[in-house]
Design an enzyme around this catalytic site. Structure first.
Site, mmCIF file in Angstrom:
data_model
loop_
_atom_site.group_PDB
_atom_site.id
_atom_site.type_symbol
_atom_site.label_atom_id
_atom_site.label_comp_id
_atom_site.label_asym_id
_atom_site.label_seq_id
_atom_site.Cartn_x
_atom_site.Cartn_y
_atom_site.Cartn_z
ATOM 1 N N THR A 28 0.803 -1.230 0.000
ATOM 2 C CA THR A 28 0.000 0.000 0.000
ATOM 3 C C THR A 28 0.833 1.276 0.000
ATOM 4 O OG1 THR A 28 -0.153 -0.229 2.406
ATOM 5 C CG2 THR A 28 -2.038 -1.000 1.111
ATOM 6 N N PHE A 63 0.338 3.529 9.600
ATOM 7 C CA PHE A 63 0.548 4.616 8.635
ATOM 8 C C PHE A 63 1.116 4.124 7.302
ATOM 9 C CE2 PHE A 63 3.703 4.164 11.979
ATOM 10 C CZ PHE A 63 4.802 3.704 11.246
ATOM 11 N N TYR A 64 0.938 2.833 6.990
ATOM 12 C CA TYR A 64 1.525 2.257 5.786
ATOM 13 C C TYR A 64 0.663 2.560 4.551
ATOM 14 C CZ TYR A 64 5.245 -0.522 8.014
ATOM 15 O OH TYR A 64 6.380 -0.934 8.672
ATOM 16 N N ALA A 65 0.653 3.803 4.144
ATOM 17 C CA ALA A 65 -0.060 4.217 2.937
ATOM 18 C C ALA A 65 0.542 5.526 2.464
ATOM 19 C CB ALA A 65 -1.552 4.387 3.217
ATOM 20 N N LYS A 95 2.944 -1.449 13.887
ATOM 21 C CA LYS A 95 3.613 -0.285 14.480
ATOM 22 C C LYS A 95 2.667 0.908 14.494
ATOM 23 C CE LYS A 95 7.047 -0.668 11.601
ATOM 24 N NZ LYS A 95 6.815 -2.061 11.159
#
Length: 339
Positions: A28, A63-65, A95
């Protein structure tokens, strides 16, 4: 089928996982996300290749985007909705704990982060392990750990991890409550005094080390001959080691380890993973993958054993070629490393 397995550390020492974890960030956090079904197949392939009773270790982030939102977790929510039987076959680490682009170890921030993660994950999968993504230097680690223990006892998650901590911080944290895993960067170009001290301390304390970016963010696979080979908008183009002068200076390492991999009959990626695994029985390499074929290639790297001669040859290459460039983008961002 993967033959080797590992036990997690800390409070998860009764849990058996694959020898190689599966990082989900690239599904992502990329300008051109891969097809969702392709991502699902990648996760399923890693689970299906494991012996019965062994869990796949999945690693995500709040926050992986590209917009720093919960897109990665929402993808996982759809995966578990479609394949609910895979919830018990996976161990999920996420995380979080970032506010205003900086680490925040307060109970308010950590609680909001964990609640946001579970909300995005949905009802089919509970968060197994939570990690503050970086150490909040304004808050004593003992306070951060007590905050995490409070949330754990409330049933928000089952195990505590840390990310980008130094050896002394890990020791202090573990004295408050057993830490299951410490996530740090370990690879051919990220193995200095800090990594070595953390790895040694974690082994002493029975803490697993999640070694992220073991392939040097793809650099050591040999897939890129120059920075121009990176896709347009790729976040790696901002990293100092992917700048032209550093890229060229470090390429001798790629050539050297690729020759060793070819002689051994394995891929450069598998050699990277095998080398990280060789650093201790508590080491869990954490490469990323969004393709089933790549997931399986990475897993197979966990079964590869290096001979003493091969390990020496790798160490000789690293000693002869000092690494050029910082781990991230320079001092303005690197200040959050080794908290």
């Amino acid at each position: 089928m993967v033959s080797r397995t590992v036990k997690l550390g800390g409070t998860a020492s009764d849990i058996t996982v694959a020898p190689v974890a599966h990082g989900l960030m690239a599904m992502t956090w990329t300008p051109n996300p891969p097809d969702e079904e392709q991502c699902f197949a990648s996760i399923k392939a890693g689970v299906d290749a494991l012996p019965s009773g062994t869990k796949a270790f999945l690693n995500s982030g709040e926050f992986y985007a590209m917009d720093h939102g919960t897109g990665n977790l929402e993808l996982l929510s759809r995966f578990y909705a479609k394949y609910p039987e895979y919830a018990d076959k996976t161990f999920l680490s996420v995380k979080g704990g970032i506010r205003n682009m900086a680490p925040d170890g307060s109970i308010e921030c950590l609680r909001a982060s964990v609640d946001n993660i579970q909300r995005a994950l949905g009802p089919n999968k509970k968060l197994d392990l939570f990690e503050p993504a970086r150490i909040d230097r304004k808050t004593p680690i003992e306070t951060i750990m007590n905050n995490l223990v409070t949330l754990l006892k409330e049933g928000k998650f089952s195990h505590i991890g840390l990310s980008e901590c130094n050896a002394n911080t890990l020791r202090k944290a573990h004295a408050v409550y057993p830490v299951t895993a410490a996530e740090i960067e370990v690879s051919f170009w990220s193995y200095d005094d800090n990594q070595q001290a953390l790895i040694s301390t974690a082994r002493e304390l029975n803490v697993s080390v999640l070694a992220y970016s073991p392939l040097g963010r793809g650099y050591f696979t040999g897939a890129f001959k120059s920075p121009n080979d990176l896709p347009a908008g790729d976040p790696r183009s901002r990293f100092t080691r992917f700048k032209e002068e550093n890229f060229k200076a470090n390429y001798a390492i790629v050539e050297g380890v690729s020759a060793i991999a070819e002689k051994k009959g394995v891929t450069p990626s598998q050699l990277c993973i095998a080398w990280v695994s060789s650093l201790g029985p508590h080491m869990i390499p954490l490469p990323g993958s969004s393709k089933a074929s790549r997931t399986l290639e990475n897993l197979q790297g966990g079964d590869i054993v290096l001979t003493p001669e091969e390990s020496k040859a790798i160490n000789d290459i690293l000693a002869a070629n000092p690494v050029a460039g910082d781990r991230y983008f320079g001092a303005d961002v690197d200040v959050h490393l080794w908290g």
